[in-house]
Design a protein around this motif. Structure first.
Motif, short mmCIF file in Angstrom:
data_model
loop_
_atom_site.label_atom_id
_atom_site.label_comp_id
_atom_site.label_asym_id
_atom_site.label_seq_id
_atom_site.Cartn_x
_atom_site.Cartn_y
_atom_site.Cartn_z
N THR A 1 -1.35 14.21 -0.52
CA THR A 1 -1.42 12.89 -1.16
C THR A 1 -2.83 12.48 -1.52
OG1 THR A 1 -1.62 11.74 0.97
CG2 THR A 1 0.61 12.09 0.12
N GLY A 2 -3.83 13.14 -0.91
CA GLY A 2 -5.22 12.78 -1.14
C GLY A 2 -5.60 11.47 -0.46
N LYS A 3 -4.84 11.11 0.58
CA LYS A 3 -5.10 9.86 1.30
C LYS A 3 -5.33 10.13 2.78
CE LYS A 3 -2.67 6.98 -1.92
NZ LYS A 3 -3.00 5.62 -2.15
N TRP A 4 -5.75 9.09 3.48
CA TRP A 4 -6.02 9.17 4.91
C TRP A 4 -4.88 8.53 5.68
CZ3 TRP A 4 -10.14 11.90 6.60
CH2 TRP A 4 -11.10 12.22 5.64
N ARG A 5 -4.43 9.19 6.75
CA ARG A 5 -3.32 8.69 7.57
C ARG A 5 -3.86 8.26 8.93
NH1 ARG A 5 0.59 13.13 8.60
NH2 ARG A 5 1.25 12.68 6.49
N ALA A 6 -3.40 7.11 9.39
CA ALA A 6 -3.74 6.63 10.73
C ALA A 6 -2.50 6.73 11.60
CB ALA A 6 -4.24 5.20 10.68
N SER A 7 -2.67 7.25 12.81
CA SER A 7 -1.57 7.31 13.76
C SER A 7 -2.13 7.22 15.17
CB SER A 7 -0.76 8.60 13.58
OG SER A 7 -1.57 9.72 13.85
N ILE A 8 -1.26 6.90 16.11
CA ILE A 8 -1.68 6.79 17.50
C ILE A 8 -0.62 7.48 18.36
CG2 ILE A 8 -0.58 4.54 17.85
CD1 ILE A 8 -3.08 3.78 19.51
N LYS A 9 -1.05 8.23 19.36
CA LYS A 9 -0.12 8.95 20.22
C LYS A 9 0.15 8.16 21.49
CE LYS A 9 -0.60 13.67 18.78
NZ LYS A 9 -0.85 15.05 19.17
N ILE A 10 1.44 8.01 21.79
CA ILE A 10 1.89 7.34 23.00
C ILE A 10 2.88 8.27 23.69
CG2 ILE A 10 2.99 5.30 23.97
CD1 ILE A 10 0.37 4.75 22.42
N LYS A 11 2.57 8.68 24.91
CA LYS A 11 3.41 9.59 25.68
C LYS A 11 3.78 10.83 24.88
CE LYS A 11 5.23 5.95 28.57
NZ LYS A 11 6.40 5.20 29.02
N GLY A 12 2.82 11.38 24.15
CA GLY A 12 3.02 12.60 23.39
C GLY A 12 3.68 12.44 22.04
N LYS A 13 4.08 11.23 21.68
CA LYS A 13 4.74 10.99 20.40
C LYS A 13 3.80 10.22 19.47
CE LYS A 13 8.78 8.98 18.25
NZ LYS A 13 9.99 8.18 18.43
N ALA A 14 3.66 10.72 18.23
CA ALA A 14 2.79 10.07 17.26
C ALA A 14 3.50 8.88 16.63
CB ALA A 14 2.38 11.05 16.18
N HIS A 15 2.79 7.75 16.55
CA HIS A 15 3.31 6.55 15.90
C HIS A 15 2.48 6.31 14.64
CE1 HIS A 15 5.89 5.17 19.24
NE2 HIS A 15 5.03 5.89 19.96
N TYR A 16 3.14 6.33 13.50
CA TYR A 16 2.51 6.18 12.19
C TYR A 16 2.00 4.75 12.02
CZ TYR A 16 2.39 5.97 7.07
OH TYR A 16 2.02 5.79 5.76
N LEU A 17 0.74 4.61 11.60
CA LEU A 17 0.15 3.28 11.41
C LEU A 17 -0.07 2.94 9.94
CD1 LEU A 17 -2.53 3.34 14.25
CD2 LEU A 17 -0.21 2.38 14.31
N GLY A 18 -0.06 3.93 9.07
CA GLY A 18 -0.23 3.66 7.65
C GLY A 18 -1.02 4.74 6.94
N THR A 19 -1.00 4.67 5.62
CA THR A 19 -1.75 5.58 4.76
C THR A 19 -2.77 4.75 4.00
OG1 THR A 19 0.21 6.96 4.54
CG2 THR A 19 -1.54 7.30 2.93
N PHE A 20 -3.98 5.26 3.88
CA PHE A 20 -5.09 4.49 3.32
C PHE A 20 -5.88 5.30 2.30
CE2 PHE A 20 -3.90 3.09 7.46
CZ PHE A 20 -3.89 1.70 7.37
N ASP A 21 -6.53 4.60 1.40
CA ASP A 21 -7.33 5.25 0.37
C ASP A 21 -8.63 5.81 0.91
OD1 ASP A 21 -5.50 4.81 -1.71
OD2 ASP A 21 -6.32 2.82 -2.10
N ASN A 22 -9.13 5.22 2.02
CA ASN A 22 -10.38 5.73 2.57
C ASN A 22 -10.32 5.83 4.10
OD1 ASN A 22 -11.72 3.30 3.84
ND2 ASN A 22 -11.38 2.52 1.76
N GLU A 23 -11.18 6.66 4.62
CA GLU A 23 -11.22 6.99 6.04
C GLU A 23 -11.55 5.78 6.92
OE1 GLU A 23 -13.30 10.63 8.54
OE2 GLU A 23 -14.29 9.89 6.75
N ILE A 24 -12.44 4.93 6.45
CA ILE A 24 -12.87 3.76 7.24
C ILE A 24 -11.71 2.79 7.46
CG2 ILE A 24 -14.43 1.78 7.34
CD1 ILE A 24 -15.88 4.44 7.70
#
Length: 75
Positions: free
Chosen positions: A20-43
């Motif tokens: 997609t050419g985008k940055w994905r944010a996620s957080i792991k809780i008890k070994g499972k990734a929770h998707y936080l969103g897709t963003f145009d930039n890393e910051i």
């Protein structure tokens, strides 16, 4: 921050999605990734991680920027 080997980002919870050419944010809780969103930039992705990390990890949250940030919307 020191970039971790094999990581596409310098920030915790952030990775680059080549398809997609985008940055994905996620957080792991008890070994499972929770998707936080897709963003145009890393910051923005790193800020989204920082906004949600205290919710999941409380006082033990490790943030990218050292302080809790306001929520940043993803797509």
């Amino acid at each position: 921050r020191i970039k971790r080997p094999g990581s596409s980002s310098d920030y915790r919870g952030v990775c680059f999605v080549k398809r997609t050419g985008k940055w994905r944010a996620s957080i792991k809780i008890k070994g499972k990734a929770h998707y936080l969103g897709t963003f145009d930039n890393e910051i923005d992705a790193a800020m989204a991680y920082d906004a949600r990390a205290p919710e999941f990890h409380g006082q033990y949250a490790i943030l990218n920027f050292g302080t809790t940030t306001s929520a940043v919307g993803g797509s």
